[in-house]
Design a protein around this motif. Structure first.
Motif, PDB file in Angstrom:
ATOM      1  N   ASN A  17      30.823  48.117  44.306  1.00  0.00           N
ATOM      2  CA  ASN A  17      32.124  48.432  43.723  1.00  0.00           C
ATOM      3  C   ASN A  17      32.942  47.197  43.352  1.00  0.00           C
ATOM      4  OD1 ASN A  17      31.629  51.140  43.926  1.00  0.00           O
ATOM      5  ND2 ASN A  17      32.675  51.386  45.870  1.00  0.00           N
ATOM      6  N   LYS A  19      34.477  44.418  41.231  1.00  0.00           N
ATOM      7  CA  LYS A  19      34.692  44.270  39.790  1.00  0.00           C
ATOM      8  C   LYS A  19      34.951  42.829  39.377  1.00  0.00           C
ATOM      9  CE  LYS A  19      35.004  48.746  38.947  1.00  0.00           C
ATOM     10  NZ  LYS A  19      33.755  49.394  39.125  1.00  0.00           N
ATOM     11  N   LYS A  34      37.665  41.451  44.062  1.00  0.00           N
ATOM     12  CA  LYS A  34      38.508  42.634  43.898  1.00  0.00           C
ATOM     13  C   LYS A  34      37.619  43.839  43.613  1.00  0.00           C
ATOM     14  CE  LYS A  34      42.659  40.609  41.795  1.00  0.00           C
ATOM     15  NZ  LYS A  34      43.602  40.781  40.680  1.00  0.00           N
ATOM     16  N   TYR A  35      38.042  44.995  44.131  1.00  0.00           N
ATOM     17  CA  TYR A  35      37.373  46.242  43.795  1.00  0.00           C
ATOM     18  C   TYR A  35      37.945  46.865  42.521  1.00  0.00           C
ATOM     19  CZ  TYR A  35      35.158  46.172  48.383  1.00  0.00           C
ATOM     20  OH  TYR A  35      34.414  45.828  49.480  1.00  0.00           O
ATOM     21  N   ASN A  36      39.205  46.543  42.198  1.00  0.00           N
ATOM     22  CA  ASN A  36      39.796  46.964  40.932  1.00  0.00           C
ATOM     23  C   ASN A  36      40.759  45.869  40.484  1.00  0.00           C
ATOM     24  OD1 ASN A  36      42.527  47.540  41.931  1.00  0.00           O
ATOM     25  ND2 ASN A  36      41.562  49.271  42.971  1.00  0.00           N
ATOM     26  N   GLU A  38      43.923  45.922  39.721  1.00  0.00           N
ATOM     27  CA  GLU A  38      45.321  46.010  40.124  1.00  0.00           C
ATOM     28  C   GLU A  38      45.587  45.438  41.519  1.00  0.00           C
ATOM     29  OE1 GLU A  38      43.730  48.922  38.833  1.00  0.00           O
ATOM     30  OE2 GLU A  38      44.453  48.287  36.864  1.00  0.00           O
ATOM     31  N   GLU A  39      44.593  45.440  42.392  1.00  0.00           N
ATOM     32  CA  GLU A  39      44.800  45.007  43.777  1.00  0.00           C
ATOM     33  C   GLU A  39      44.775  43.486  43.919  1.00  0.00           C
ATOM     34  OE1 GLU A  39      40.196  45.161  45.452  1.00  0.00           O
ATOM     35  OE2 GLU A  39      41.630  46.652  46.122  1.00  0.00           O
TER      36      GLU A  39
END
Length: 125
Positions: A17, A19, A34-36, A38-39
């Protein structure tokens, strides 16, 4: 490198997961991820396995070859300023090119071409 399964804070890493990976020169012992988008970045420790391959060394600081800016040839500076004057180079960069140091003692060194070049221009044929 040793396969990491746990973040620095103890949370399990889900490799499928991830990214975004970020490697920081200032912090070579850690990888940020980061996993996405935005975080905030999370951190994992990077360690050498020590069992196979070459031993891991810390990066050595290379000595600087030059202590100041290197001048370019007068002809090259003239050509660059001509590109500025004809607006091929955007006006926001003109100060950079005007402030380049130049010298008559610097020779223009062009790389050797990969193929034979002839004296005629291909567009005039």
């Amino acid at each position: 490198m040793k396969y990491n399964k746990i973040e620095i804070n103890g949370t399990k890493i889900n490799w499928l997961n991830i990214k975004w990976l970020r490697f920081m020169k200032e912090d070579p012992d850690n990888i940020l991820f980061k996993y996405n988008f935005e975080e905030d970045f999370r951190k994992m420790k990077v360690t050498g396995s020590g069992k196979r391959g070459r031993p891991i060394e810390k990066t050595k600081e290379l000595p600087r070859k030059y202590t100041g800016k290197q001048p370019i040839s007068q002809a090259k500076k003239k050509d660059l300023l001509n590109l500025c004057k004809t607006k091929i180079i955007s006006s926001e960069y003109h100060d950079f090119y005007k402030n380049l140091s130049s010298s008559n003692n610097v020779a223009d060194n062009l790389p050797e071409p990969d193929v034979e070049e002839d004296d005629t221009d291909s567009e005039t044929d």
